[in-house]
Design an enzyme around this catalytic site. Structure first.
Site, PDB file in Angstrom:
ATOM      1  NE  ARG A 236       4.450  12.228  -3.918  1.00 48.56           N
ATOM      2  CZ  ARG A 236       5.557  12.827  -4.358  1.00 48.56           C
ATOM      3  NH1 ARG A 236       6.518  12.108  -4.892  1.00 48.56           N
ATOM      4  NH2 ARG A 236       5.692  14.133  -4.266  1.00 48.56           N
TER       5      ARG A 236
ATOM      6  NE  ARG B  16       2.756  14.829 -10.560  1.00 44.44           N
ATOM      7  CZ  ARG B  16       3.895  14.961  -9.902  1.00 44.44           C
ATOM      8  NH1 ARG B  16       4.735  15.937 -10.238  1.00 44.44           N
ATOM      9  NH2 ARG B  16       4.213  14.139  -8.937  1.00 44.44           N
TER      10      ARG B  16
ATOM     11  NE  ARG C  24       9.199   8.287 -11.804  1.00 47.74           N
ATOM     12  CZ  ARG C  24       9.436   9.550 -12.130  1.00 47.74           C
ATOM     13  NH1 ARG C  24       9.237  10.502 -11.230  1.00 47.74           N
ATOM     14  NH2 ARG C  24       9.880   9.862 -13.328  1.00 47.74           N
TER      15      ARG C  24
ATOM     16  CB  SER D  19      11.590  18.158 -14.013  1.00 45.59           C
ATOM     17  OG  SER D  19      12.766  18.572 -13.374  1.00 45.59           O
TER      18      SER D  19
ATOM     19  CD  GLU E 217       8.683  18.589 -10.593  1.00 43.18           C
ATOM     20  OE1 GLU E 217       8.985  18.786  -9.403  1.00 43.18           O
ATOM     21  OE2 GLU E 217       9.268  17.784 -11.322  1.00 43.18           O
TER      22      GLU E 217
END
Length: 449
Positions: free
Chosen positions: A301, A415, A286, A376, A373
RNA sequence: GGAGAGCUGGCCGAGCGGCCGAAGGCGCGCCCCUGCUAAGGGCGUAUAGGUUUACUCCUAUCGAGGGUUCGAAUCCCUCGCUCUCCGCCA
């Protein structure tokens, strides 16, 4: 939400069908056509204002243009047949040709007009998000999300817990500077036991999902074409979030969801084949454009990270139960890794563009003293399926109908690594390996020291 | 990377400018006959859009897009994919 920025990128797209089949490809076109007021009400729930007047006038135009084009087409067809017959019986066809001299031009003009109207309709339709389910809470931002449950108790440390960056340094196993030299910021290199732990987490998740939860392990391309990205919604609106391969139609995948869900693009499944349950481990890429300054330090991130993704393709009547089930599957991983977490039901304002309902799983991070988070899980209902033209043959109607798609992270590996490090650290900066993970670490119980 | 062949309905496969949404076969569904571990017969069997209360009718789709033509599954161009041979390579 860590991923909320990304989730907002969910957008609809138009599949390029034949010009006569060009259609709304996001919400049910019948709803928009026949009950625009109802569609507007439903969309208003998530703050989207549907221009009913515009929609209706465009629909009006469309019908007229389509009807014009078709009747000209009909005439052309029948005239051409007459010419064929006349020719076959040896008659002179010149008068017939003269009669329809300008028919071709008229027809072309009518087709062009139709294409233009359809394009306008498409542009409107492309802005429409999915409709939230009735039990999605009202709210504007992540602050209005509703906590559903908590699992585990955050550990009381007798010392000040370090963050994963410091722990990584102590263990000489996590190096952001070297990665920045090799590539740029937001990349990492892992070494030794931490690299192995990273791999172990992946293996553990895959085994859990395939052996205990009934998913089929799946290997997919990491470069996908634009059709696939349109199918799951990243394109055309959000190309800036993707890494594109120069001079090709290929992009690095931002999530395994893209290649995996596209398995069923343009296919009609049988009733027996459903549900399809795929689990895939892939890297995800990303660009994180627009997230400057957020989570700049550490693993949270990154431009490149590993993720184990769960994707289910199910009968429409099953998707609600599937979302709960799939979320449970992701939760199981956290539980077995002894990581405290909470489950949150996203409010309308935080809901991803194409999702009808989403649960986030947030893991406890001692260094930040908050939940963040790590997964999801969303039910897209037929929103993605419509663009993908992913269908099943409903035995009750014997007709092809849209399937529902449900997916979720199970889990984001990077994560998870940092969560394991931070939650299971001791005062010396060593990492205690959770029981479930030890078989994947050659029985090792502690890293470091 | 070079050379060649191909891409037609759920599958196989004909068609190579009009009578083709497409023969025939397989599969599948319903019905009939028969009556026992064979078989036979009839009918039906794509998707999407428009139109209609409905029946109907119309339009599009023969890998995708564009072109030629009054008319294209059929001719031409571009692209994609599959297969064969050569080269190269993990």
């Amino acid at each position: 939400m860590f991923l909320s920025k990304y989730k907002q990128k969910w957008k609809l797209i138009i599949l390029s069908a034949g010009q006569h089949n060009l259609e709304f490809k996001m919400l049910d076109p019948k709803l928009l056509r026949n009950e625009p007021k109802k569609a507007a009400e439903l969309l208003a729930r998530r703050g989207y204002v549907l221009d009913i007047a515009l929609l209706e006038s465009l629909e009006q135009e469309r019908k007229q243009a389509q009807s014009d084009a078709q009747s000209l087409q009909t005439e052309r067809n029948s005239r051409s047949k007459m010419i064929g017959k006349a020719k076959a019986s040896g008659e002179d066809i010149k008068p017939l040709l003269a009669e329809i001299a300008d028919l071709g031009d008229k027809h072309k003009a009518a087709e062009a007009r139709l294409a233009e109207v359809l394009q306008k309709l498409t542009d409107v339709a492309m802005e429409l998000p999915n409709i939230p389910q009735d039990d999605v809470p009202v709210g504007k931002s992540e602050d209005d999300n509703v906590e559903i449950s908590r699992w585990g108790t955050p550990k009381e440390f007798s010392f000040e817990p370090k963050d994963h960056i410091d722990l990584g340094e102590i263990l000489s196993g996590m190096d952001f500077e070297t990665a920045a030299k090799i590539s740029q910021a937001r990349f990492v290199t892992l070494h030794g036991p931490l690299a192995k732990l990273h791999r172990a987490l992946t293996q553990f998740m895959l085994d859990q999902h395939t052996e205990e939860h009934g998913y089929t392990e799946t290997y997919v391309p990491y470069l996908v074409n634009s059709d696939s990205l349109r199918g799951t919604g990243q394109l055309p609106k959000f190309s800036e979030d993707l890494f594109a391969i120069k001079d090709t139609d290929l992009y690095l995948i931002p999530t395994a969801e893209v290649p995996v869900t596209n398995i069923v693009r343009d296919t009609i499944s049988t009733d027996k084949q459903l549900p399809l349950k795929f689990v895939a481990h892939t890297p995800c890429f990303r660009s994180e454009a627009g997230s400057y300054g957020r989570d700049v330090r550490g693993l949270i991130r990154q431009h490149q990270f590993e993720k184990v993704e769960l994707v289910q393709v199910v009968r429409p009547q099953d998707s609600d139960a599937t979302l709960d089930e799939l979320t449970q599957h992701a939760e199981t991983i956290l539980q077995k890794l002894e990581l405290p977490y909470r489950k949150v039901l996203l409010c309308i304002g935080d809901l991803g563009f194409s999702s009808s309902k989403t649960y986030d799983l947030e893991v406890w991070l001692p260094s930040q003293k908050t939940y963040r988070e790590i997964s999801s899980c969303s039910n897209f209902q037929d929103f993605q399926a419509r663009r993908l033209q992913a269908r099943w043959r409903n035995p009750e109607t014997n007709k092809p109908e849209l399937v529902h798609t449900v997916n979720g992270s199970g889990l984001a590996v990077g994560r998870t690594l940092l969560a394991v490090m931070e939650n299971h650290q001791d005062e010396q900066g060593r990492i205690h390996i959770p029981e479930a993970l030890r078989p994947y670490m050659n029985g090792k119980a502690i890293i470091g020291g």
